[in-house]
Design a protein around this motif. Structure first.
Motif, mmCIF file in Angstrom:
data_model
loop_
_atom_site.group_PDB
_atom_site.id
_atom_site.type_symbol
_atom_site.label_atom_id
_atom_site.label_comp_id
_atom_site.label_asym_id
_atom_site.label_seq_id
_atom_site.Cartn_x
_atom_site.Cartn_y
_atom_site.Cartn_z
ATOM 1 N N LEU A 10 0.846 -1.185 0.000
ATOM 2 C CA LEU A 10 0.000 0.000 0.000
ATOM 3 C C LEU A 10 0.885 1.240 0.000
ATOM 4 O O LEU A 10 1.816 1.344 0.814
ATOM 5 C CB LEU A 10 -0.903 -0.007 1.237
ATOM 6 C CG LEU A 10 -1.754 1.237 1.482
ATOM 7 C CD1 LEU A 10 -2.764 1.424 0.353
ATOM 8 C CD2 LEU A 10 -2.453 1.128 2.829
ATOM 9 N N VAL A 11 0.598 2.154 -0.905
ATOM 10 C CA VAL A 11 1.389 3.377 -1.010
ATOM 11 C C VAL A 11 0.457 4.527 -1.360
ATOM 12 O O VAL A 11 -0.579 4.327 -2.006
ATOM 13 C CB VAL A 11 2.505 3.211 -2.070
ATOM 14 C CG1 VAL A 11 1.920 3.013 -3.457
ATOM 15 C CG2 VAL A 11 3.470 4.378 -2.046
ATOM 16 N N GLN A 12 0.827 5.715 -0.937
ATOM 17 C CA GLN A 12 0.028 6.889 -1.277
ATOM 18 C C GLN A 12 0.340 7.349 -2.696
ATOM 19 O O GLN A 12 1.439 7.095 -3.225
ATOM 20 C CB GLN A 12 0.308 8.016 -0.296
ATOM 21 C CG GLN A 12 -0.244 7.775 1.101
ATOM 22 C CD GLN A 12 -0.114 8.997 1.990
ATOM 23 O OE1 GLN A 12 0.772 9.818 1.810
ATOM 24 N NE2 GLN A 12 -1.009 9.126 2.946
ATOM 25 N N ALA A 13 -0.606 8.028 -3.292
ATOM 26 C CA ALA A 13 -0.394 8.579 -4.624
ATOM 27 C C ALA A 13 0.850 9.465 -4.622
ATOM 28 O O ALA A 13 1.075 10.232 -3.684
ATOM 29 C CB ALA A 13 -1.615 9.375 -5.073
ATOM 30 N N PRO A 87 -3.629 6.347 -8.293
ATOM 31 C CA PRO A 87 -4.652 5.370 -7.879
ATOM 32 C C PRO A 87 -5.007 4.379 -8.989
ATOM 33 O O PRO A 87 -5.295 3.217 -8.698
ATOM 34 C CB PRO A 87 -5.829 6.265 -7.508
ATOM 35 C CG PRO A 87 -5.206 7.534 -7.034
ATOM 36 C CD PRO A 87 -4.010 7.725 -7.935
ATOM 37 N N GLU A 88 -4.948 4.820 -10.222
ATOM 38 C CA GLU A 88 -5.280 3.925 -11.335
ATOM 39 C C GLU A 88 -4.218 2.862 -11.590
ATOM 40 O O GLU A 88 -4.404 1.977 -12.421
ATOM 41 C CB GLU A 88 -5.553 4.710 -12.623
ATOM 42 C CG GLU A 88 -4.481 5.700 -12.994
ATOM 43 C CD GLU A 88 -4.820 7.115 -12.522
ATOM 44 O OE1 GLU A 88 -5.299 7.269 -11.371
ATOM 45 O OE2 GLU A 88 -4.594 8.058 -13.315
ATOM 46 N N ASP A 89 -3.100 2.942 -10.890
ATOM 47 C CA ASP A 89 -2.091 1.875 -10.973
ATOM 48 C C ASP A 89 -2.426 0.717 -10.044
ATOM 49 O O ASP A 89 -1.747 -0.310 -10.060
ATOM 50 C CB ASP A 89 -0.708 2.419 -10.612
ATOM 51 C CG ASP A 89 -0.189 3.437 -11.604
ATOM 52 O OD1 ASP A 89 0.378 4.464 -11.157
ATOM 53 O OD2 ASP A 89 -0.343 3.214 -12.819
ATOM 54 N N THR A 90 -3.451 0.875 -9.228
ATOM 55 C CA THR A 90 -3.861 -0.186 -8.320
ATOM 56 C C THR A 90 -4.257 -1.430 -9.103
ATOM 57 O O THR A 90 -5.107 -1.372 -9.995
ATOM 58 C CB THR A 90 -5.041 0.276 -7.450
ATOM 59 O OG1 THR A 90 -4.599 1.344 -6.603
ATOM 60 C CG2 THR A 90 -5.574 -0.868 -6.595
ATOM 61 N N ALA A 91 -3.603 -2.549 -8.785
ATOM 62 C CA ALA A 91 -3.850 -3.794 -9.513
ATOM 63 C C ALA A 91 -3.017 -4.907 -8.885
ATOM 64 O O ALA A 91 -2.121 -4.646 -8.075
ATOM 65 C CB ALA A 91 -3.472 -3.642 -10.986
ATOM 66 N N VAL A 92 -3.305 -6.111 -9.312
ATOM 67 C CA VAL A 92 -2.408 -7.229 -9.041
ATOM 68 C C VAL A 92 -1.415 -7.278 -10.190
ATOM 69 O O VAL A 92 -1.809 -7.304 -11.366
ATOM 70 C CB VAL A 92 -3.174 -8.560 -8.935
ATOM 71 C CG1 VAL A 92 -2.200 -9.713 -8.743
ATOM 72 C CG2 VAL A 92 -4.172 -8.502 -7.784
ATOM 73 N N TYR A 93 -0.145 -7.262 -9.859
ATOM 74 C CA TYR A 93 0.924 -7.260 -10.856
ATOM 75 C C TYR A 93 1.503 -8.670 -10.978
ATOM 76 O O TYR A 93 1.834 -9.301 -9.967
ATOM 77 C CB TYR A 93 2.005 -6.263 -10.463
ATOM 78 C CG TYR A 93 1.609 -4.830 -10.720
ATOM 79 C CD1 TYR A 93 0.632 -4.212 -9.941
ATOM 80 C CD2 TYR A 93 2.176 -4.096 -11.759
ATOM 81 C CE1 TYR A 93 0.233 -2.905 -10.183
ATOM 82 C CE2 TYR A 93 1.790 -2.783 -12.011
ATOM 83 C CZ TYR A 93 0.810 -2.205 -11.218
ATOM 84 O OH TYR A 93 0.418 -0.910 -11.470
ATOM 85 N N TYR A 94 1.637 -9.114 -12.220
ATOM 86 C CA TYR A 94 2.147 -10.447 -12.527
ATOM 87 C C TYR A 94 3.421 -10.337 -13.357
ATOM 88 O O TYR A 94 3.508 -9.508 -14.268
ATOM 89 C CB TYR A 94 1.131 -11.255 -13.324
ATOM 90 C CG TYR A 94 -0.183 -11.501 -12.632
ATOM 91 C CD1 TYR A 94 -1.235 -10.603 -12.746
ATOM 92 C CD2 TYR A 94 -0.370 -12.646 -11.868
ATOM 93 C CE1 TYR A 94 -2.446 -10.830 -12.115
ATOM 94 C CE2 TYR A 94 -1.592 -12.893 -11.233
ATOM 95 C CZ TYR A 94 -2.607 -11.976 -11.362
ATOM 96 O OH TYR A 94 -3.810 -12.219 -10.735
ATOM 97 N N CYS A 95 4.383 -11.185 -13.057
ATOM 98 C CA CYS A 95 5.542 -11.260 -13.932
ATOM 99 C C CYS A 95 5.406 -12.483 -14.843
ATOM 100 O O CYS A 95 4.740 -13.454 -14.481
ATOM 101 C CB CYS A 95 6.853 -11.294 -13.155
ATOM 102 S SG CYS A 95 7.066 -12.679 -12.036
ATOM 103 N N ALA A 96 6.043 -12.398 -15.989
ATOM 104 C CA ALA A 96 5.949 -13.456 -16.986
ATOM 105 C C ALA A 96 7.294 -13.599 -17.692
ATOM 106 O O ALA A 96 8.083 -12.651 -17.745
ATOM 107 C CB ALA A 96 4.849 -13.137 -17.995
#
Length: 122
Positions: A10-13, A87-96
């Motif tokens: 969790l991080v602030q904008a 805030p729009e960067d909020t997501a689950v990040y996956y590496c591939a």
């Protein structure tokens, strides 16, 4: 190859985070390593990619100038440095790893790690 993603939180904008993707073995030089993300209710989307054996990098327009992808050969790890988070960067990040397409932004990858959640508060 197994991929282990970490570094979410969790991080602030306006803040920064660095995500890590550790591979269980050294990726082949021909591999492309990438980050994708999936926000709630949205499809998974491309974020950034890098050739393991080269210097070519690729970024989604939404993150250009804010995110940087790089790799550490000694640690078999790819990083995603995320600055000026929104805030729009909020997501689950996956590496591939190992793009199966000539277009690294496509979802056609041979290996996927588990996701790491990034939450950006306003």
């Amino acid at each position: 190859v197994q991929l282990q993603a970490s570094g979410g939180g969790l991080v602030q904008a306006g803040g920064s985070l660095r995500l890590s993707c550790a591979a269980s073995r050294r990726p082949l030089r021909s591999y492309t390593m990438a980050w994708f993300r999936q926000a709630p209710g949205k499809e998974r989307e491309f974020v950034a990619a890098i050739r393991w054996g080269g210097d070519n990098t690729y970024y989604a327009d939404a993150v250009k100038g804010r995110f940087t992808i790089n790799r550490d050969y000694g640690k078999n790890t790819v990083y995603l440095q995320m600055n000026s988070l929104k805030p729009e960067d909020t997501a689950v990040y996956y590496c591939a790893a190992q793009s199966l397409s000539s277009n690294p932004t496509r979802h056609d990858y041979g290996y996927w790690g588990q996701g790491t959640l990034v939450t950006v508060s306003s």
